[in-house]
Every structure is written in C-alpha cells, then in structure tokens.
Design a protein around this motif. Structure first.
Motif, PDB file in Angstrom:
ATOM      1  N   VAL A  90       0.838  -1.204   0.000  1.00  0.00           N
ATOM      2  CA  VAL A  90       0.000   0.000   0.000  1.00  0.00           C
ATOM      3  C   VAL A  90       0.871   1.252   0.000  1.00  0.00           C
ATOM      4  O   VAL A  90       0.593   2.217  -0.724  1.00  0.00           O
ATOM      5  N   ASN A  91       1.924   1.251   0.782  1.00  0.00           N
ATOM      6  CA  ASN A  91       2.775   2.438   0.845  1.00  0.00           C
ATOM      7  C   ASN A  91       3.613   2.624  -0.413  1.00  0.00           C
ATOM      8  O   ASN A  91       3.864   3.759  -0.822  1.00  0.00           O
ATOM      9  N   GLN A  94       1.103   4.049  -2.754  1.00  0.00           N
ATOM     10  CA  GLN A  94       0.855   5.451  -2.397  1.00  0.00           C
ATOM     11  C   GLN A  94       1.979   6.349  -2.914  1.00  0.00           C
ATOM     12  O   GLN A  94       1.720   7.413  -3.490  1.00  0.00           O
ATOM     13  N   ILE A 121      -4.827  10.859  -2.076  1.00  0.00           N
ATOM     14  CA  ILE A 121      -4.079   9.597  -2.140  1.00  0.00           C
ATOM     15  C   ILE A 121      -3.795   9.065  -0.732  1.00  0.00           C
ATOM     16  O   ILE A 121      -3.943   7.869  -0.467  1.00  0.00           O
ATOM     17  N   HIS A 125      -5.137   5.557   0.884  1.00  0.00           N
ATOM     18  CA  HIS A 125      -4.206   4.539   1.378  1.00  0.00           C
ATOM     19  C   HIS A 125      -4.632   3.958   2.720  1.00  0.00           C
ATOM     20  O   HIS A 125      -4.260   2.847   3.080  1.00  0.00           O
TER      21      HIS A 125
END
Length: 188
Positions: A90-91, A94, A121, A125
């Motif tokens: 996810v990061n 992102q 964004i 996230h």
C-alpha cells in the motif's frame, strides 16, 4: 507493554509506533497549513505561529507516546497474517501515486492542486490498511482526508485563494491524523 520502571517500550507496541509515524506526517501537514498563513502575517507573528505549531507537533507526539495504550485489558484485534506485506504494498502504491500525481499536475500546470491530490491519495491509502490491521478508525480517517481533498479542489476551482486552501487542507489533515494517532495509541 510497560517495563519495570513503568515506562512504555515503543519497540514493543506496534499501534503506538504507527501513531508516532502518523503524528510525524500530521506535522508535515501542519507545515502546509502554516505556509498558507505566510502571506498574511508579519515576521514576528509568523515566528510565533511557527513556534506554536512546533509546540503542538512536539506535544502531540509526546502525548501519543506517553498516554498511548493503557495497561490492562486490551482489545483483541484480528490482524491479517499478511498485514505487513499489505502495508508495504500500500505504501509503495501510495508513493507511486503521489509521484505520478505531482508529475501529471505539474505537466498540466495545475500545481495548486498538488496538495489536494496528495491528501486524496493519503486518504485512499488508509482504506486497505483498515481491514488489514483491524483498525476500523482508519475508515473514517481515510474518508475525512478524502473529504478534505474534495473540499480543497472545490474551493480552488471556485476561485478561493490558494493560501486559504493550504490553511484548510494543512491544518485539517493534521487534525485528522493527530486524532487518529491518539485514538490508535489508546486503543492498542
């Protein structure tokens, strides 16, 4: 999570670690909010505002660490077995999305919309992390950040001064993240 001296070991408490990280990012949003005040205030007043903002940031991080998860009965969370892999994915997503948004908006000459795009964004996230880390408060964190991003876009499109939008977006996102950080740290 409390050692013999009664102080919390940060390395043993992942929710508090996450809350501290969230507080650091909240401080960055606070800086955006302060940047919106710069055109309007004198140098001495700006110094006082920046000092106050720094004090708020330090206080928020300190309170998050000091008054984080309380000893005693803790809520059992069903964290997904792959939660840290999801966190990494996810990061990374992102980061790629933020860089792409900056490049695209810059190419189109829409630099004023970059903070709103980043806020959108960041809000998005939080949604997959809510389920993965069994942190339902991340749903409202994501929703509030996305609502702030939408409000920023609408106010910019309506002709509101960009400095005012930075104040709204910066301080609004900081407040949402600090509230989430304290909530996460206290619930464990």
């Amino acid at each position: 999570m409390i050692n013999e001296s009664g102080s919390r070991k940060l390395s043993e408490n992942r929710p508090v670690q996450g809350a501290v990280i969230m507080s650091v990012f909240a401080s960055m949003w606070e800086i955006l909010g302060v940047s919106g005040l710069i055109p309007r205030v004198s140098a001495p007043a700006l110094f006082c505002i920046v000092a106050l903002a720094a004090a708020v940031a330090v206080t928020a991080v300190t309170l998050t660490i000091r008054f984080g998860a309380l000893p005693g009965q803790r809520r059992m969370r069903r964290v997904a077995p792959n939660s840290f892999r999801v966190f990494g994915q996810v990061n990374i997503g992102q980061t790629v999305a933020v860089v792409a948004a900056i490049l695209l908006l810059g190419r189109l000459g829409l630099w004023l919309y970059v903070p709103a795009a980043v806020c959108l964004i960041v809000g998005l996230h939080f949604l997959p992390l809510a389920r993965s880390f069994a942190q339902p408060q991340y749903w409202w964190t994501g929703a509030l950040l996305m609502a702030l991003a939408l409000a920023a876009v609408l106010t910019l499109a309506g002709g509101v001064d960009a400095a005012n939008v930075r104040v709204l977006l910066g301080f609004g996102a900081a407040a949402v993240l600090w509230a989430t950080a304290l909530h996460v740290a206290r619930r464990g």
